[in-house]
Write a protein that holds these residues in place. Sequence first.
Motif, PDB file in Angstrom:
ATOM      1  N   LYS A  25       9.885  -3.886 -11.212  1.00 11.89           N
ATOM      2  CA  LYS A  25       9.928  -4.170 -12.645  1.00 11.89           C
ATOM      3  C   LYS A  25      11.052  -3.423 -13.338  1.00 11.89           C
ATOM      4  N   GLU A  26      11.690  -2.481 -12.627  1.00 10.14           N
ATOM      5  CA  GLU A  26      12.825  -1.745 -13.178  1.00 10.14           C
ATOM      6  C   GLU A  26      14.139  -2.502 -12.978  1.00 10.14           C
ATOM      7  N   GLY A  27      14.098  -3.633 -12.286  1.00  6.16           N
ATOM      8  CA  GLY A  27      15.284  -4.461 -12.117  1.00  6.16           C
ATOM      9  C   GLY A  27      16.036  -4.269 -10.817  1.00  6.16           C
ATOM     10  N   TRP A  28      15.615  -3.351  -9.966  1.00  3.73           N
ATOM     11  CA  TRP A  28      16.269  -3.170  -8.676  1.00  3.73           C
ATOM     12  C   TRP A  28      15.330  -3.652  -7.585  1.00  3.73           C
ATOM     13  N   GLU A  29      15.817  -3.686  -6.345  1.00  2.00           N
ATOM     14  CA  GLU A  29      15.010  -4.214  -5.264  1.00  2.00           C
ATOM     15  C   GLU A  29      15.147  -3.390  -3.992  1.00  2.00           C
ATOM     16  N   ILE A  30      14.174  -3.571  -3.109  1.00  2.00           N
ATOM     17  CA  ILE A  30      14.152  -2.931  -1.801  1.00  2.00           C
ATOM     18  C   ILE A  30      14.299  -4.035  -0.772  1.00  2.00           C
ATOM     19  N   LYS A  31      15.262  -3.883   0.137  1.00  2.00           N
ATOM     20  CA  LYS A  31      15.435  -4.839   1.230  1.00  2.00           C
ATOM     21  C   LYS A  31      14.913  -4.188   2.495  1.00  2.00           C
ATOM     22  N   ALA A  32      13.957  -4.860   3.171  1.00  2.00           N
ATOM     23  CA  ALA A  32      13.302  -4.275   4.334  1.00  2.00           C
ATOM     24  C   ALA A  32      13.055  -5.357   5.386  1.00  2.00           C
ATOM     25  N   ARG A  33      12.544  -4.905   6.539  1.00  2.00           N
ATOM     26  CA  ARG A  33      12.168  -5.809   7.629  1.00  2.00           C
ATOM     27  C   ARG A  33      10.673  -5.664   7.861  1.00  2.00           C
ATOM     28  N   LEU A  34       9.973  -6.775   7.871  1.00  2.00           N
ATOM     29  CA  LEU A  34       8.531  -6.743   8.079  1.00  2.00           C
ATOM     30  C   LEU A  34       8.165  -6.553   9.542  1.00  2.00           C
ATOM     31  N   ASP A  35       9.091  -6.861  10.444  1.00  2.00           N
ATOM     32  CA  ASP A  35       8.794  -6.738  11.870  1.00  2.00           C
ATOM     33  C   ASP A  35       9.287  -5.418  12.464  1.00  2.00           C
ATOM     34  N   ILE A  52       6.793   3.520  -8.236  1.00  2.00           N
ATOM     35  CA  ILE A  52       7.670   2.358  -8.417  1.00  2.00           C
ATOM     36  C   ILE A  52       6.832   1.187  -8.928  1.00  2.00           C
ATOM     37  N   PRO A  53       7.188   0.638 -10.090  1.00  2.00           N
ATOM     38  CA  PRO A  53       6.446  -0.521 -10.603  1.00  2.00           C
ATOM     39  C   PRO A  53       6.893  -1.794  -9.881  1.00  2.00           C
ATOM     40  N   LEU A  54       6.014  -2.385  -9.097  1.00  2.00           N
ATOM     41  CA  LEU A  54       6.355  -3.566  -8.305  1.00  2.00           C
ATOM     42  C   LEU A  54       6.201  -4.837  -9.107  1.00  2.00           C
ATOM     43  N   SER A  55       7.066  -5.790  -8.808  1.00  2.00           N
ATOM     44  CA  SER A  55       6.986  -7.086  -9.461  1.00  2.00           C
ATOM     45  C   SER A  55       6.475  -8.143  -8.472  1.00  2.00           C
ATOM     46  N   TYR A  56       7.251  -8.392  -7.390  1.00  2.00           N
ATOM     47  CA  TYR A  56       6.824  -9.368  -6.389  1.00  2.00           C
ATOM     48  C   TYR A  56       7.626  -9.199  -5.103  1.00  2.00           C
ATOM     49  N   PHE A  57       7.164  -9.862  -4.039  1.00  2.00           N
ATOM     50  CA  PHE A  57       7.788  -9.829  -2.722  1.00  2.00           C
ATOM     51  C   PHE A  57       8.358 -11.213  -2.410  1.00  2.00           C
ATOM     52  N   ILE A  58       9.533 -11.242  -1.788  1.00  2.00           N
ATOM     53  CA  ILE A  58      10.130 -12.495  -1.325  1.00  2.00           C
ATOM     54  C   ILE A  58      10.355 -12.374   0.176  1.00  2.00           C
ATOM     55  N   ILE A  59       9.664 -13.182   0.969  1.00  2.00           N
ATOM     56  CA  ILE A  59       9.935 -13.239   2.403  1.00  2.00           C
ATOM     57  C   ILE A  59      11.095 -14.200   2.582  1.00  2.00           C
ATOM     58  N   GLU A  60      12.246 -13.671   3.012  1.00  2.00           N
ATOM     59  CA  GLU A  60      13.470 -14.462   3.041  1.00  2.00           C
ATOM     60  C   GLU A  60      13.571 -15.414   4.221  1.00  2.00           C
ATOM     61  N   ASN A  61      13.028 -15.025   5.372  1.00  2.00           N
ATOM     62  CA  ASN A  61      13.159 -15.877   6.553  1.00  2.00           C
ATOM     63  C   ASN A  61      12.073 -15.534   7.560  1.00  2.00           C
ATOM     64  N   GLU A  62      12.026 -16.312   8.628  1.00  2.00           N
ATOM     65  CA  GLU A  62      11.016 -16.099   9.664  1.00  2.00           C
ATOM     66  C   GLU A  62      11.311 -14.881  10.539  1.00  2.00           C
ATOM     67  N   LEU A  63      12.475 -14.265  10.356  1.00  2.00           N
ATOM     68  CA  LEU A  63      12.826 -13.052  11.094  1.00  2.00           C
ATOM     69  C   LEU A  63      12.144 -11.822  10.513  1.00  2.00           C
ATOM     70  N   GLY A  64      11.598 -11.942   9.313  1.00  2.00           N
ATOM     71  CA  GLY A  64      10.866 -10.835   8.711  1.00  2.00           C
ATOM     72  C   GLY A  64      11.625 -10.080   7.640  1.00  2.00           C
ATOM     73  N   ASP A  65      12.748 -10.601   7.176  1.00  2.00           N
ATOM     74  CA  ASP A  65      13.455  -9.949   6.075  1.00  2.00           C
ATOM     75  C   ASP A  65      12.666 -10.173   4.787  1.00  2.00           C
ATOM     76  N   VAL A  66      12.491  -9.098   4.025  1.00  2.00           N
ATOM     77  CA  VAL A  66      11.748  -9.169   2.777  1.00  2.00           C
ATOM     78  C   VAL A  66      12.547  -8.471   1.680  1.00  2.00           C
ATOM     79  N   ASN A 106       0.817  -1.212   0.000  1.00  2.00           N
ATOM     80  CA  ASN A 106       0.000   0.000   0.000  1.00  2.00           C
ATOM     81  C   ASN A 106       0.855   1.268   0.000  1.00  2.00           C
ATOM     82  N   TYR A 107       1.903   1.308   0.830  1.00  2.00           N
ATOM     83  CA  TYR A 107       2.800   2.465   0.843  1.00  2.00           C
ATOM     84  C   TYR A 107       3.384   2.702  -0.547  1.00  2.00           C
ATOM     85  N   LEU A 108       3.889   1.646  -1.154  1.00  2.00           N
ATOM     86  CA  LEU A 108       4.595   1.790  -2.428  1.00  2.00           C
ATOM     87  C   LEU A 108       3.660   2.119  -3.586  1.00  2.00           C
ATOM     88  N   THR A 109       2.481   1.537  -3.620  1.00  2.00           N
ATOM     89  CA  THR A 109       1.578   1.788  -4.738  1.00  2.00           C
ATOM     90  C   THR A 109       0.845   3.118  -4.600  1.00  2.00           C
TER      91      THR A 109
END
Length: 85
Positions: free
Chosen positions: A38-48, A19-33, A11-14
């Motif tokens: 779609k521009e080929g770069w990524e945002i690394k964030a914490r869900l918690d 920024i044209p979003l492609s998809y989200f990857i939840i990397e681990n149970e610690l909340g790293d995402v 919601n924040y990003l749209t």
Amino acid sequence: ELLRSVVEWFNYLTRRTDIPLSYFIIENELGDVVIKTKEGWEIKARLDSNIERQFADLSLVLRGQVKRPNFNYVDVRYEGRVYWQ
């Protein structure tokens, strides 16, 4: 809880960026995402962690000297610090 945070990031990003979003990857149970764009770069964030603060940090970088998509990623996982490559 993680899903709620993913929806909040989406919601924040749209609603507040073009920024044209492609998809989200939840990397681990610690909340790293990894948010792929779609521009080929990524945002690394914490869900918690404070999403509003992380978004503010991201916005600061996007308004700065470096214009997208001239980087590979922006990392806002660590409070008070923003990294990009």
